[in-house]
Design a protein around this motif. Structure first.
Motif, PDB file in Angstrom:
ATOM      1  N   GLU A   1       0.808  -1.215   0.000  1.00  0.00           N
ATOM      2  CA  GLU A   1       0.000   0.000   0.000  1.00  0.00           C
ATOM      3  C   GLU A   1       0.847   1.274   0.000  1.00  0.00           C
ATOM      4  N   ASP A   2       2.118   1.172   0.388  1.00  0.00           N
ATOM      5  CA  ASP A   2       2.968   2.364   0.465  1.00  0.00           C
ATOM      6  C   ASP A   2       3.236   2.983  -0.909  1.00  0.00           C
ATOM      7  N   ILE A   3       3.109   2.184  -1.963  1.00  0.00           N
ATOM      8  CA  ILE A   3       3.336   2.764  -3.295  1.00  0.00           C
ATOM      9  C   ILE A   3       2.081   2.724  -4.154  1.00  0.00           C
ATOM     10  N   THR A   4       0.950   2.412  -3.531  1.00  0.00           N
ATOM     11  CA  THR A   4      -0.304   2.369  -4.284  1.00  0.00           C
ATOM     12  C   THR A   4      -0.754   3.790  -4.629  1.00  0.00           C
ATOM     13  N   ASN A   5      -1.330   3.938  -5.823  1.00  0.00           N
ATOM     14  CA  ASN A   5      -1.808   5.244  -6.318  1.00  0.00           C
ATOM     15  C   ASN A   5      -0.671   6.268  -6.368  1.00  0.00           C
TER      16      ASN A   5
ATOM     17  N   GLY B   1       7.113  14.900  -5.831  1.00  0.00           N
ATOM     18  CA  GLY B   1       5.921  14.102  -5.566  1.00  0.00           C
ATOM     19  C   GLY B   1       6.023  12.617  -5.811  1.00  0.00           C
ATOM     20  N   ALA B   2       7.149  12.134  -6.325  1.00  0.00           N
ATOM     21  CA  ALA B   2       7.288  10.693  -6.526  1.00  0.00           C
ATOM     22  C   ALA B   2       7.267   9.977  -5.174  1.00  0.00           C
ATOM     23  N   LYS B   3       6.535   8.860  -5.099  1.00  0.00           N
ATOM     24  CA  LYS B   3       6.434   8.116  -3.836  1.00  0.00           C
ATOM     25  C   LYS B   3       7.398   6.939  -3.777  1.00  0.00           C
ATOM     26  N   ALA B   4       8.049   6.634  -4.898  1.00  0.00           N
ATOM     27  CA  ALA B   4       9.020   5.541  -4.923  1.00  0.00           C
ATOM     28  C   ALA B   4       9.956   5.759  -6.105  1.00  0.00           C
ATOM     29  N   LEU B   5      11.071   5.013  -6.111  1.00  0.00           N
ATOM     30  CA  LEU B   5      12.074   5.123  -7.166  1.00  0.00           C
ATOM     31  C   LEU B   5      12.411   3.731  -7.674  1.00  0.00           C
TER      32      LEU B   5
ATOM     33  N   LEU C   1      -6.318  -9.869 -12.728  1.00  0.00           N
ATOM     34  CA  LEU C   1      -5.659 -10.904 -11.927  1.00  0.00           C
ATOM     35  C   LEU C   1      -5.299 -10.415 -10.533  1.00  0.00           C
ATOM     36  N   THR C   2      -4.954  -9.109 -10.413  1.00  0.00           N
ATOM     37  CA  THR C   2      -4.477  -8.565  -9.139  1.00  0.00           C
ATOM     38  C   THR C   2      -4.636  -7.049  -9.139  1.00  0.00           C
ATOM     39  N   PRO C   3      -4.865  -6.448  -7.977  1.00  0.00           N
ATOM     40  CA  PRO C   3      -4.898  -4.985  -7.921  1.00  0.00           C
ATOM     41  C   PRO C   3      -3.514  -4.364  -7.931  1.00  0.00           C
ATOM     42  N   TYR C   4      -2.481  -5.200  -7.806  1.00  0.00           N
ATOM     43  CA  TYR C   4      -1.128  -4.667  -7.674  1.00  0.00           C
ATOM     44  C   TYR C   4      -0.373  -4.750  -9.010  1.00  0.00           C
ATOM     45  N   VAL C   5      -0.842  -3.943  -9.935  1.00  0.00           N
ATOM     46  CA  VAL C   5      -0.224  -3.859 -11.263  1.00  0.00           C
ATOM     47  C   VAL C   5       0.572  -2.560 -11.353  1.00  0.00           C
ATOM     48  N   ILE C   6       1.825  -2.668 -11.737  1.00  0.00           N
ATOM     49  CA  ILE C   6       2.660  -1.485 -11.936  1.00  0.00           C
ATOM     50  C   ILE C   6       2.865  -1.292 -13.438  1.00  0.00           C
ATOM     51  N   ALA C   7       2.429  -0.140 -13.950  1.00  0.00           N
ATOM     52  CA  ALA C   7       2.593   0.168 -15.375  1.00  0.00           C
ATOM     53  C   ALA C   7       3.994   0.703 -15.614  1.00  0.00           C
ATOM     54  N   GLU C   8       4.667   0.114 -16.586  1.00  0.00           N
ATOM     55  CA  GLU C   8       6.022   0.571 -16.909  1.00  0.00           C
ATOM     56  C   GLU C   8       6.312   0.265 -18.366  1.00  0.00           C
ATOM     57  N   GLY C   9       7.008   1.176 -19.021  1.00  0.00           N
ATOM     58  CA  GLY C   9       7.410   0.960 -20.401  1.00  0.00           C
ATOM     59  C   GLY C   9       6.796   1.951 -21.367  1.00  0.00           C
ATOM     60  N   ARG C  10       7.617   2.834 -21.921  1.00  0.00           N
ATOM     61  CA  ARG C  10       7.252   3.785 -22.974  1.00  0.00           C
ATOM     62  C   ARG C  10       6.177   4.793 -22.533  1.00  0.00           C
ATOM     63  N   ILE C  11       6.135   5.094 -21.257  1.00  0.00           N
ATOM     64  CA  ILE C  11       5.197   6.111 -20.760  1.00  0.00           C
ATOM     65  C   ILE C  11       5.931   7.439 -20.792  1.00  0.00           C
ATOM     66  N   ARG C  12       5.588   8.260 -21.783  1.00  0.00           N
ATOM     67  CA  ARG C  12       6.391   9.449 -22.083  1.00  0.00           C
ATOM     68  C   ARG C  12       5.670  10.767 -21.855  1.00  0.00           C
ATOM     69  N   SER C  13       4.418  10.717 -21.445  1.00  0.00           N
ATOM     70  CA  SER C  13       3.671  11.960 -21.252  1.00  0.00           C
ATOM     71  C   SER C  13       2.714  11.819 -20.076  1.00  0.00           C
TER      72      SER C  13
END
Length: 521
Positions: free
Chosen positions: A11-15, A46-50, A177-189
């Motif tokens: 939950e620490d990195i959710t949303n 404002g980033a919550k994680a790295l 499948l799960t609520p814990y999906v992290i989107a990554e890859g080619r997110i440029r805007s």
């Protein structure tokens, strides 16, 4: 929150936004100083994680920030395509360096260590796991192995051409499948990041768009290069980059409005100029008359008789068209039409039209329009001269009354001379009768042509243009230009102007002002 400890929960990195602080390997920012600088700046914004690559950089960032760190190690292996955290030793080193979450390649490919063993090793060190997946089946297997997060990190990177956009569809599929999906890859805007969140991602990783200056610069460089190449190609083909421009030519008796693109008139209309109504009414009437075109143009060019400076319009000869001195033409027109407006003198606009698309052929010219009066425009060193430049009809003549040159040359003068000779005829009729051989008519036309010839020789001495382009109803009347040339026959070749007939006719003004409006941005 404790850092680099078991206190970090899913939950620490959710949303949240996760910033990947990974410089280009071997690039100018590939140093701990830049990585920790990126990390601190991201957290402050404002980033919550790295997400950080390499044991060394994880340890450096751990000392600089107190947010969760997703740690990875990248290796190029000879016996496996897996690059992200392939070994158990990598997991141990990342945990020791202070990573809170350890990410690894979870694709179904030949690998040094099974995914299940990687998950077990991370759990043994009381850390969270992130499976970098390429497809939905990867996510299913990883979840079955007990991972905490699944990411779209490797979508598009396990074979075939690399896509340009993020895999929003895969995010949505994983979310089933799960609520814990992290989107990554080619997110440029920001728009793409928001789309990933709407698709169900609990967190979104942005990397190159924030921390890889080389990549971001290359994107902008390529986009601008493509745009400039396209603009050059479209210009060469005679098409407008922004679509048609509304060209308007306000005259003393009529006003032309036209949709113009790349020097070509697509559609046009003529509306009467109600002289007594004034410019506010003229603009309102034009806006109404052209309302059906409003969605087809984004800019407006207006050509008018008289002087235009700093968007304000003044009459130089009120007999042609009377307007309030200093009328705020650009401001009022922009308000009426709700779009950007460019305004210039009508003859200057016609000069630019002939220079770009007509008889000028891209060479420096002086343009003369001879009709009811005499107007002109000058293109010198590829630039249109503005202000008073080109108002040749207002040059004072050598007559006793020192009247403007146009008062002894143009269509009004021709008609007045016919009346003095005992013939009630307008300029068109005088020319017709001159062509029939009637001496009185020929004498009037010849005298007008003689004065224009003198003006042309003076212009040649002053500006030395490549050509003098002659337009207007008198200038283009049958036989007139030949008479002007005849009066210049004894002038030495070097001093004699090259006279050419205008090619754009009555559209020269709207074509010229539309092109000026196209590039006035």
């Amino acid at each position: 929150m404790a850092t680099g400890s078991a206190d970090v929960q899913r939950e620490d990195i959710t949303n949240s936004l996760i910033v990947s602080c990974q410089p280009v390997p071997g690039g100018p920012m590939d140093s701990a100083q830049f990585v920790t600088g990126f990390a601190r700046a991201a957290v402050e914004a404002g980033a919550k994680a790295l997400r950080i690559e390499s044991v060394f950089y994880v340890a450096a960032a751990r000392l600089a920030v107190r947010v969760p760190i997703i740690g990875i190690v990248k290796r190029d292996l000879t016996d496996s395509p897996v690059r992200i955290t392939p070994y158990l030793a990598d997991i141990e080193a990342l945990a020791e360096a202070g990573a809170d979450i350890i990410a690894f390649d979870a694709t179904d490919r030949v690998r040094p260590v099974p995914v299940e063993a990687l998950v077990k090793a991370v759990k043994a060190r009381n850390k969270l796991t992130m499976a970098d997946c390429s497809c939905l089946d990867d996510a299913r297997r990883a979840l079955a192995a007990g991972v905490d997060f699944v990411g779209t990190t490797l979508s598009g990177y396990v074979g075939g051409p690399e896509p340009e956009d993020p895999d929003i569809a895969l995010i949505a599929q994983m979310r089933t499948l799960t609520p814990y999906v992290i989107a990554e890859g080619r997110i440029r805007s920001p728009e793409q990041a928001a789309a990933a969140a709407r698709a169900g991602a609990c967190a979104v990783v942005v990397g190159s768009a924030i921390t890889r200056t080389e990549h971001v610069t290359s994107w902008f460089h390529q986009a601008l290069s493509d745009a400039y190449v396209a603009r050059g190609a479209q210009t060469a083909l005679g098409t407008s980059v922004l679509g048609p421009v509304l060209g308007i030519d306000i005259g003393g008796t009529k006003t032309m409005a036209a949709l113009v693109s790349g020097g070509k008139v697509i559609e046009d209309m003529i509306v009467p100029t109600a002289r007594e109504a004034g410019p506010d009414a003229w603009l309102a009437s034009l806006a109404q008359s052209t309302s059906a075109w409003s969605s087809r143009f984004s800019r407006i060019g207006i050509a008018v008789t008289g002087l235009v400076e700093d968007g304000r319009w003044s009459a130089l000869n009120p007999a042609t068209l009377g307007i309030p001195d200093g009328y705020p033409l650009v401001e009022r027109a922009s308000s009426v039409f709700g779009k950007p407006v460019c305004a210039v003198n009508d003859a200057q606009a016609a000069a630019w039209g002939e220079y770009k698309f007509g008889a000028g052929q891209g060479r420096d010219i002086v343009f003369l329009t001879i009709s009811t009066g005499i107007g002109g425009g000058i293109v010198c060193n590829g630039r249109l001269l503005s202000g008073l430049a080109g108002h040749f009809g207002l040059i004072r003549s050598l007559s006793e009354d020192r009247a403007p040159l146009e008062d002894g040359t143009s269509g009004r003068w021709i008609a007045s001379q016919a009346l003095k000779a005992g013939f009630k005829a307008d300029a068109v009729d005088v020319f017709r009768r001159a062509l029939k051989g009637e001496a009185w008519a020929g004498a009037i036309v010849s005298q007008s042509a003689s004065r224009v010839a003198t003006l042309c020789r003076d212009i040649q001495m002053m500006f030395d243009p490549k050509s003098i382009v002659i337009g207007g109803s008198i200038g283009l009347a049958e036989g007139y230009l030949d008479r002007v040339r005849a009066h210049l026959s004894e002038v030495p070749p070097r001093l004699s102007p090259d006279l050419v007939a205008a090619k754009l006719g009555g559209h020269a003004g709207v074509i010229g002002v539309a092109d000026l409006a196209e590039w006035a941005r």
